[in-house]
Design a protein around this motif. Structure first.
Motif, short mmCIF file in Angstrom:
data_model
loop_
_atom_site.label_atom_id
_atom_site.label_comp_id
_atom_site.label_asym_id
_atom_site.label_seq_id
_atom_site.Cartn_x
_atom_site.Cartn_y
_atom_site.Cartn_z
N MET A 1 0.84 -1.20 0.00
CA MET A 1 0.00 0.00 0.00
C MET A 1 0.87 1.25 0.00
N SER A 2 0.53 2.22 -0.83
CA SER A 2 1.33 3.44 -0.93
C SER A 2 1.23 4.25 0.36
N GLU A 3 2.34 4.93 0.69
CA GLU A 3 2.34 5.81 1.85
C GLU A 3 1.64 7.12 1.57
N LEU A 4 1.40 7.42 0.28
CA LEU A 4 0.79 8.68 -0.12
C LEU A 4 -0.53 8.44 -0.83
N THR A 5 -1.46 9.37 -0.68
CA THR A 5 -2.70 9.33 -1.43
C THR A 5 -2.44 9.79 -2.86
N ASN A 6 -3.45 9.69 -3.69
CA ASN A 6 -3.37 10.28 -5.01
C ASN A 6 -3.44 11.80 -4.89
N PHE A 7 -2.98 12.50 -5.92
CA PHE A 7 -3.09 13.95 -5.93
C PHE A 7 -4.55 14.36 -6.05
N VAL A 8 -4.91 15.42 -5.32
CA VAL A 8 -6.26 15.96 -5.34
C VAL A 8 -6.18 17.41 -5.79
N ALA A 9 -6.97 17.79 -6.79
CA ALA A 9 -7.01 19.18 -7.24
C ALA A 9 -7.83 20.00 -6.25
N VAL A 10 -7.23 21.10 -5.74
CA VAL A 10 -7.92 21.91 -4.73
C VAL A 10 -8.26 23.31 -5.22
N CYS A 11 -7.48 23.84 -6.19
CA CYS A 11 -7.76 25.19 -6.71
C CYS A 11 -6.89 25.41 -7.93
N ASN A 12 -6.97 26.61 -8.46
CA ASN A 12 -6.09 27.02 -9.55
C ASN A 12 -5.02 27.94 -9.01
N GLU A 13 -3.86 27.92 -9.62
CA GLU A 13 -2.73 28.74 -9.16
C GLU A 13 -3.11 30.22 -9.08
N ALA A 14 -3.99 30.66 -9.96
CA ALA A 14 -4.38 32.07 -9.99
C ALA A 14 -5.30 32.44 -8.83
N ASP A 15 -5.80 31.43 -8.10
CA ASP A 15 -6.73 31.70 -7.00
C ASP A 15 -6.04 32.19 -5.73
N ILE A 16 -4.73 32.08 -5.67
CA ILE A 16 -4.02 32.46 -4.45
C ILE A 16 -2.85 33.37 -4.79
N ASN A 17 -2.79 34.51 -4.14
CA ASN A 17 -1.76 35.50 -4.40
C ASN A 17 -0.56 35.31 -3.48
N ASN A 18 0.54 36.00 -3.81
CA ASN A 18 1.69 35.99 -2.91
C ASN A 18 1.31 36.56 -1.56
N ASP A 19 1.88 36.00 -0.51
CA ASP A 19 1.62 36.41 0.87
C ASP A 19 0.14 36.27 1.22
N GLU A 20 -0.46 35.21 0.72
CA GLU A 20 -1.87 34.94 1.01
C GLU A 20 -2.01 33.53 1.56
N VAL A 21 -2.98 33.37 2.46
CA VAL A 21 -3.28 32.08 3.09
C VAL A 21 -4.73 31.74 2.81
N LYS A 22 -5.00 30.54 2.32
CA LYS A 22 -6.37 30.10 2.08
C LYS A 22 -6.56 28.67 2.60
#
Length: 545
Positions: A1-22
């Motif tokens: 069994m893999s130690e990691l899950t599959n990748f999950v898409a959570v947003c687009n790169e453009a949705d988060i700016n520098n020095d921003e937390v979401k």
């Protein structure tokens, strides 16, 4: 069994700016925090492991995020804890950016459904003959021990604990009624056993020979060390009047003290505290409805005025009287009266007042617990503290000190030495000492902060320096405010708030960057917190006072 899950898409790169937390949902049971800084996106756990606060409201600094509730800091790349309180780190999650800008995150299976992660520790190596001795059973020694293993030290670790119980968090003792000791252990016994951290419970250090590198113990054992960390904390100051050792006269420092006091309290008890500091005020606020009367006797005009300023001290005095606590200010105890040579019945003050008393708690300060070092070659200051350098090392090679006994550099005052008796500072000292004892060199960047709860109202206080002027923004009467305390040059020495507000966390993060906040930055009553926009690496968390 893999130690990691599959990748999950959570947003687009453009949705988060520098020095921003979401904050995003990784799945239906797990939230993650995405942070973008210097055009890199990192993913870590979304909840502070200390007491469960949401980190999306945290203060983003340079490469780390600070929880606004108690000030714990976490590395945004690794999730590792870097400032305190708390012992555990955050889970971190691998991130990839797809060609179409989609931000994808995967998790380690072992981190799912968990808000905390214990940093990996190396195993003890029997061929490593080094002995690192930690004297003191508090948060500094406990944190130092863990840090040593996390930093790769494989030799023996021995902790001398004066109390006969596992290292525990003392901060709830005066804030929570009848706390269960097992609920405040830093770690359970299995943790120390699994990581080969040897606990000598109920054993005190009684003599140091730094030439021979030995410490003599109260159980008649002598331990030879390679490196030594001394964090023996402080002990209650005594009241220098006759009969202060009567039955039902207590000091309050550790778990046994609290248990003894609680056992002595009855619904008909007249309880008196001597001293108007945090111990008296915290404990009186939780016991007021469990006894007949509570009286606080203090030599100060207002409680905690030296810390919060006179205006806030005056409001606290009013609060305590509103809640039914008798506050005898600008007075001292002259005499303790007993009826049988054993039990207290009355307290008399210097101005002639008499108060019935069944239980007396003396909380007039604390002194460093370093008397066992008087005959050693380790220099003690007149107040019992010990000077350190920027790495917490003393003038004696391979001896480090931390916590209440350390006279150590403080960043907000250009790394001048000061003795700070705060839980957060003691834990930070343990962390820095552990790193430096293990081999890497890391200098202190100490910014003091602490919190207290009085009658259910939360106070948060950060910084250090002298106080000449105070500026209060908000509603002091409703205990919803932010206060700035300035020195004579107009620099902000402290920021203090009432309620869970981000201003103190922002200020401490500012100080940690080696910056200052001048009075001119906060005089605008319409927007006194505009300094956060240009001095801290974030544009969030303004106060709504």
């Amino acid at each position: 069994m893999s130690e990691l899950t599959n990748f999950v898409a959570v947003c687009n790169e453009a949705d988060i700016n520098n020095d921003e937390v979401k904050e995003y949902n990784f799945d239906e049971n797990n939230k993650i925090l995405l942070i973008r800084q210097n055009d890199r996106i990192w993913a870590i756990g979304a909840t502070c492991p200390h007491q469960g606060a949401p980190l999306v409201r945290g203060v983003l600094g340079r490469g780390r995020i600070r929880c606004i509730r108690h000030g714990a800091c976490f590395n945004i790349r690794t999730g590792d804890i870097e400032d305190f309180p708390g012992l555990d780190s955050l889970p971190s999650y691998p991130v990839e950016i797809a060609g179409n800008g989609e931000v994808r995150v995967r998790a380690r299976v072992k981190d799912l459904n968990k808000i905390r992660r214990t940093k990996e520790m190396v195993e003890y190596d029997q061929t490593d003959e080094r002995i690192f001795l930690l004297v003191g059973g508090g948060v500094a020694a406990a944190t130092c021990a863990e840090t040593l293993r996390q930093e790769g030290y494989t030799g023996r670790i021995i902790i001398l604990c004066r109390e006969d119980i596992l290292p525990y968090d003392r901060t709830p003792l005066t804030k929570v009624w009848q706390v269960d000791i097992e609920d405040i252990y830093f770690r359970d016994a299995d943790f120390y056993e699994q990581n080969n951290i040897e606990l000598m419970l109920g054993v005190e250090a009684i003599k140091l020979d730094s030439t021979m590198r030995t410490v003599s113990c109260s159980n008649e054992q002598m331990i030879t060390y390679d490196k030594l960390f001394i964090a023996t904390g402080s002990k209650p100051s005594k009241l220098n009047i006759p009969c202060a050792d009567l039955r039902n006269v207590f000091s309050l420092r550790d778990y046994r003290d609290v248990q003894a006091i609680v056992h002595a309290l009855k619904p008909k008890t007249n309880l008196i505290f001597v001293g108007g500091g945090f111990i008296s005020l915290e404990f009186s606020s939780i016991v007021i409805n469990k006894v007949k009367s509570v009286l606080v006797i203090s030599s100060n005009k207002y409680p905690l005025a030296d810390t919060f300023g006179y205006e806030i001290g005056e409001r606290l005095l009013q609060l305590y009287r509103e809640k039914g606590v008798q506050m005898k200010m600008e007075s001292r105890v002259k005499e303790i009266i007993n009826d049988d040579g054993l039990r207290i019945i009355e307290v008399r003050t210097v101005d002639g007042y008499k108060y019935p008393c069944d239980v007396l708690v003396i909380a007039v300060g604390a002194v460093p617990n370093t008397s066992w070092l008087i005959d050693s070659t380790l220099p003690l200051n007149s107040d019992g503290t010990i000077d350190t350098d920027m790495n917490l090392m003393t003038v004696e090679p391979n001896i480090y000190v931390g916590g209440d006994i350390a006279n150590a550099p403080i960043l907000p005052i250009a790394n001048q030495r000061k003795n700070i008796k705060h839980f957060q500072m003691a834990q930070y000292h343990g962390y820095i000492a552990g790193i430096n004892m293990a081999g890497p060199i890391q200098e202190l960047r100490a910014v003091p902060l602490f919190n207290t709860t009085l009658f259910g109202t939360y106070f948060f206080h950060g910084g250090f320096g002298s106080v000449h002027e105070i500026s209060i923004h908000g509603d002091l009467k409703r205990l919803k405010y932010v206060a700035y305390l300035f020195d004579r040059d107009g620099n902000t020495s402290y920021v203090t708030t009432c309620s869970y507000d981000a201003t103190v966390a922002n200020f401490c993060e500012l100080l940690s960057q080696g910056k200052r906040l001048h009075r001119s930055e906060v005089v605008d009553k319409s927007n006194p917190h505009q300094w956060m926009d240009k001095l801290v690496d974030t544009r969030r968390n303004r106060c709504d006072c």
